[in-house]
Design a protein around this motif. Structure first.
Motif, PDB file in Angstrom:
ATOM      1  N   ALA A 116       0.973  -1.253   0.162  1.00  0.00           N
ATOM      2  CA  ALA A 116      -0.069  -0.149  -0.251  1.00  0.00           C
ATOM      3  C   ALA A 116       1.005   1.161  -0.062  1.00  0.00           C
ATOM      4  O   ALA A 116       0.387   2.398  -1.087  1.00  0.00           O
ATOM      5  CB  ALA A 116      -0.824  -0.092   1.255  1.00  0.00           C
ATOM      6  N   PHE A 117       1.931   0.981   0.867  1.00  0.00           N
ATOM      7  CA  PHE A 117       2.975   1.777   0.595  1.00  0.00           C
ATOM      8  C   PHE A 117       3.814   2.803  -0.521  1.00  0.00           C
ATOM      9  O   PHE A 117       3.790   4.007  -1.285  1.00  0.00           O
ATOM     10  CB  PHE A 117       4.016   2.273   1.846  1.00  0.00           C
ATOM     11  N   ASP A 118       4.109   1.377  -1.303  1.00  0.00           N
ATOM     12  CA  ASP A 118       4.516   1.631  -2.535  1.00  0.00           C
ATOM     13  C   ASP A 118       4.118   1.968  -3.767  1.00  0.00           C
ATOM     14  O   ASP A 118       3.783   2.554  -4.892  1.00  0.00           O
ATOM     15  CB  ASP A 118       5.486  -0.184  -2.538  1.00  0.00           C
ATOM     16  N   LEU A 134       7.498  -3.474  -4.697  1.00  0.00           N
ATOM     17  CA  LEU A 134       7.091  -3.604  -5.948  1.00  0.00           C
ATOM     18  C   LEU A 134       8.040  -2.966  -6.747  1.00  0.00           C
ATOM     19  O   LEU A 134       8.227  -3.580  -7.868  1.00  0.00           O
ATOM     20  CB  LEU A 134       5.825  -4.140  -6.024  1.00  0.00           C
ATOM     21  N   THR A 135       8.263  -1.923  -7.204  1.00  0.00           N
ATOM     22  CA  THR A 135       8.662  -1.170  -7.750  1.00  0.00           C
ATOM     23  C   THR A 135      10.328  -0.905  -7.258  1.00  0.00           C
ATOM     24  O   THR A 135      10.761  -1.865  -6.301  1.00  0.00           O
ATOM     25  CB  THR A 135       8.636   0.208  -7.731  1.00  0.00           C
ATOM     26  N   ASP A 136      11.607  -0.364  -8.267  1.00  0.00           N
ATOM     27  CA  ASP A 136      12.668  -0.750  -8.267  1.00  0.00           C
ATOM     28  C   ASP A 136      12.714   0.334  -7.513  1.00  0.00           C
ATOM     29  O   ASP A 136      12.080   1.544  -6.740  1.00  0.00           O
ATOM     30  CB  ASP A 136      14.014  -0.583  -9.508  1.00  0.00           C
ATOM     31  N   TYR A 137      14.523   0.292  -6.804  1.00  0.00           N
ATOM     32  CA  TYR A 137      14.984   1.116  -6.152  1.00  0.00           C
ATOM     33  C   TYR A 137      15.319   2.744  -6.921  1.00  0.00           C
ATOM     34  O   TYR A 137      15.133   2.747  -7.752  1.00  0.00           O
ATOM     35  CB  TYR A 137      16.570   0.920  -5.222  1.00  0.00           C
ATOM     36  N   GLY A 138      14.561   3.825  -6.300  1.00  0.00           N
ATOM     37  CA  GLY A 138      14.749   4.795  -6.573  1.00  0.00           C
ATOM     38  C   GLY A 138      13.509   4.625  -7.470  1.00  0.00           C
ATOM     39  O   GLY A 138      13.627   6.142  -8.098  1.00  0.00           O
ATOM     40  N   PHE A 139      12.528   4.298  -7.552  1.00  0.00           N
ATOM     41  CA  PHE A 139      11.207   4.849  -9.065  1.00  0.00           C
ATOM     42  C   PHE A 139      11.036   6.155  -7.779  1.00  0.00           C
ATOM     43  O   PHE A 139      10.725   6.801  -6.448  1.00  0.00           O
ATOM     44  CB  PHE A 139      10.988   3.258  -8.429  1.00  0.00           C
ATOM     45  N   GLU A 140      10.143   6.833  -8.470  1.00  0.00           N
ATOM     46  CA  GLU A 140       9.490   8.203  -8.232  1.00  0.00           C
ATOM     47  C   GLU A 140       7.736   7.697  -8.517  1.00  0.00           C
ATOM     48  O   GLU A 140       7.349   7.400  -9.966  1.00  0.00           O
ATOM     49  CB  GLU A 140      10.306   8.844  -9.204  1.00  0.00           C
ATOM     50  N   GLY A 141       7.240   8.112  -7.502  1.00  0.00           N
ATOM     51  CA  GLY A 141       5.240   8.563  -7.531  1.00  0.00           C
ATOM     52  C   GLY A 141       5.000   7.399  -7.104  1.00  0.00           C
ATOM     53  O   GLY A 141       6.034   6.180  -6.471  1.00  0.00           O
ATOM     54  N   TYR A 142       3.987   7.079  -7.479  1.00  0.00           N
ATOM     55  CA  TYR A 142       2.863   5.993  -6.948  1.00  0.00           C
ATOM     56  C   TYR A 142       1.964   5.608  -7.697  1.00  0.00           C
ATOM     57  O   TYR A 142       1.434   6.026  -8.459  1.00  0.00           O
ATOM     58  CB  TYR A 142       2.854   6.415  -5.369  1.00  0.00           C
ATOM     59  N   PRO A 143       2.056   4.437  -8.720  1.00  0.00           N
ATOM     60  CA  PRO A 143       1.725   3.871  -9.864  1.00  0.00           C
ATOM     61  C   PRO A 143       0.172   3.582  -9.782  1.00  0.00           C
ATOM     62  O   PRO A 143      -0.707   3.831 -10.522  1.00  0.00           O
ATOM     63  CB  PRO A 143       2.430   2.157 -10.224  1.00  0.00           C
ATOM     64  N   LEU A 144      -0.811   3.520  -8.583  1.00  0.00           N
ATOM     65  CA  LEU A 144      -2.517   3.338  -8.229  1.00  0.00           C
ATOM     66  C   LEU A 144      -2.696   4.630  -7.589  1.00  0.00           C
ATOM     67  O   LEU A 144      -3.716   4.356  -7.800  1.00  0.00           O
ATOM     68  CB  LEU A 144      -1.870   1.965  -7.652  1.00  0.00           C
ATOM     69  N   PHE A 148      -1.483   9.532 -11.467  1.00  0.00           N
ATOM     70  CA  PHE A 148      -0.673   8.488 -11.896  1.00  0.00           C
ATOM     71  C   PHE A 148       0.019   8.807 -13.119  1.00  0.00           C
ATOM     72  O   PHE A 148      -1.120   7.846 -13.890  1.00  0.00           O
ATOM     73  CB  PHE A 148       0.716   7.123 -10.887  1.00  0.00           C
ATOM     74  N   PRO A 149       0.539   8.858 -14.210  1.00  0.00           N
ATOM     75  CA  PRO A 149       0.534   9.231 -15.862  1.00  0.00           C
ATOM     76  C   PRO A 149       0.713   7.400 -16.270  1.00  0.00           C
ATOM     77  O   PRO A 149       1.806   7.192 -15.775  1.00  0.00           O
ATOM     78  CB  PRO A 149       2.434   9.578 -16.357  1.00  0.00           C
ATOM     79  N   LEU A 150      -0.427   7.346 -16.792  1.00  0.00           N
ATOM     80  CA  LEU A 150       0.066   5.708 -17.246  1.00  0.00           C
ATOM     81  C   LEU A 150       0.681   5.348 -18.529  1.00  0.00           C
ATOM     82  O   LEU A 150       1.438   4.152 -18.155  1.00  0.00           O
ATOM     83  CB  LEU A 150      -1.616   5.436 -18.623  1.00  0.00           C
ATOM     84  N   SER A 151       1.210   6.139 -18.662  1.00  0.00           N
ATOM     85  CA  SER A 151       3.078   5.538 -19.391  1.00  0.00           C
ATOM     86  C   SER A 151       4.338   5.547 -18.239  1.00  0.00           C
ATOM     87  O   SER A 151       5.380   5.401 -18.828  1.00  0.00           O
ATOM     88  CB  SER A 151       3.290   7.030 -20.709  1.00  0.00           C
ATOM     89  N   GLY A 152       4.239   6.115 -16.958  1.00  0.00           N
ATOM     90  CA  GLY A 152       5.346   6.022 -15.871  1.00  0.00           C
ATOM     91  C   GLY A 152       5.811   7.570 -16.606  1.00  0.00           C
ATOM     92  O   GLY A 152       5.595   8.393 -17.202  1.00  0.00           O
ATOM     93  N   HIS A 153       6.562   7.679 -15.892  1.00  0.00           N
ATOM     94  CA  HIS A 153       7.774   9.029 -15.719  1.00  0.00           C
ATOM     95  C   HIS A 153       8.630   8.499 -16.527  1.00  0.00           C
ATOM     96  O   HIS A 153       9.790   9.101 -16.722  1.00  0.00           O
ATOM     97  CB  HIS A 153       8.407   9.921 -14.618  1.00  0.00           C
ATOM     98  N   VAL A 154       9.541   6.977 -15.833  1.00  0.00           N
ATOM     99  CA  VAL A 154      10.471   6.723 -16.677  1.00  0.00           C
ATOM    100  C   VAL A 154      10.371   5.391 -17.652  1.00  0.00           C
ATOM    101  O   VAL A 154       9.587   4.919 -17.320  1.00  0.00           O
ATOM    102  CB  VAL A 154      12.245   6.494 -15.724  1.00  0.00           C
ATOM    103  N   GLU A 155      11.077   5.110 -18.369  1.00  0.00           N
ATOM    104  CA  GLU A 155      11.684   3.865 -19.118  1.00  0.00           C
ATOM    105  C   GLU A 155      12.997   2.923 -18.458  1.00  0.00           C
ATOM    106  O   GLU A 155      13.639   3.760 -18.611  1.00  0.00           O
ATOM    107  CB  GLU A 155      11.516   3.662 -20.265  1.00  0.00           C
ATOM    108  N   VAL A 156      13.011   1.974 -18.907  1.00  0.00           N
ATOM    109  CA  VAL A 156      14.503   1.344 -18.804  1.00  0.00           C
ATOM    110  C   VAL A 156      13.984   0.212 -19.541  1.00  0.00           C
ATOM    111  O   VAL A 156      13.924  -0.571 -20.186  1.00  0.00           O
ATOM    112  CB  VAL A 156      14.099   0.425 -17.112  1.00  0.00           C
TER     113      VAL A 156
END
Length: 203
Positions: A116-118, A134-144, A148-156
């Motif tokens: 819930a925090f993630d 669930l998300t990676d180290y340094g992830f920005e924002g909260y996906p749910l 939160f933008p559907l495309s996310g902020h960064v791509e890997v």
């Protein structure tokens, strides 16, 4: 069954008048609305009271209502295997006010609260290890969160020159974006679509 749940809800509300704001039975489950600052006492009571015996925690999840001042609901699902009852407890909180962790009551709550925090950024006080799960180290924002933008902020991607995974800001070139707003599949062609305009599928 519904009458026994109604009686159980009335018993819980009468036993915790300062903590339970409302109760109802819907779809064969008891639903409680509780005060956020009393959630630890409520969860402990539901586990220990002989008429409740909710000894199993099924889930803790978040719900986002960004238009509200208290934008988050935290929802707890408990099960009494001995009495074959389920209960759902709902509390409301905001982005800054932490909710008391119940990991000392149900150890499995540890990872549920981390999720819930993630996913939402909901804070839990006295949690043994509140970090992303669930998300990676340094992830920005909260996906749910709904903003939160559907495309996310960064791509890997894997960079073969640097021989490591790199993070880059999301770039969506407008020239390569082709949306078919008439189709829920956004341009996907499905078998049978070719018949849509020739009248053969009409009665």
């Amino acid at each position: 069954m519904s009458q026994s749940l109604e009686d159980l809800g009335a018993h819980i509300a009468a036993s915790m008048t300062s903590a339970i704001e409302a109760h109802e039975v819907a779809f064969g489950e008891l639903n409680l609305t509780a005060r956020a600052d009393q959630i630890y006492a409520v969860i402990k009571f539901l586990r220990d009271d002989p008429r409740c015996k909710f000894t199993s925690m099924i889930d803790i999840c978040g719900v986002d209502y960004p238009e509200r001042a208290k934008r988050f609901d935290v929802v707890y699902h408990l099960l009494s295997m001995q009495l074959n009852h389920r209960v759902r407890i709902r509390i409301a909180t905001d982005e800054q006010t932490p909710v008391a962790s119940v990991a000392t009551i149900y150890p499995c709550a540890d990872w549920f609260e981390r999720e819930a925090f993630d996913m939402y950024g909901i804070l839990f006080s006295n949690h043994p290890d509140l970090r992303r799960i669930l998300t990676d180290y340094g992830f920005e924002g909260y996906p749910l969160r709904k903003d939160f933008p559907l495309s996310g902020h960064v791509e890997v991607r894997y960079d073969s020159e640097q021989q490591r995974v790199v993070y880059e800001p999301v770039k969506l070139a407008q020239a390569f974006r082709n949306f078919d707003f008439l189709s829920p599949w956004e341009g996907m062609t499905l078998p049978g679509d070719e018949k849509a305009g020739d009248g053969r599928n009409k009665p």
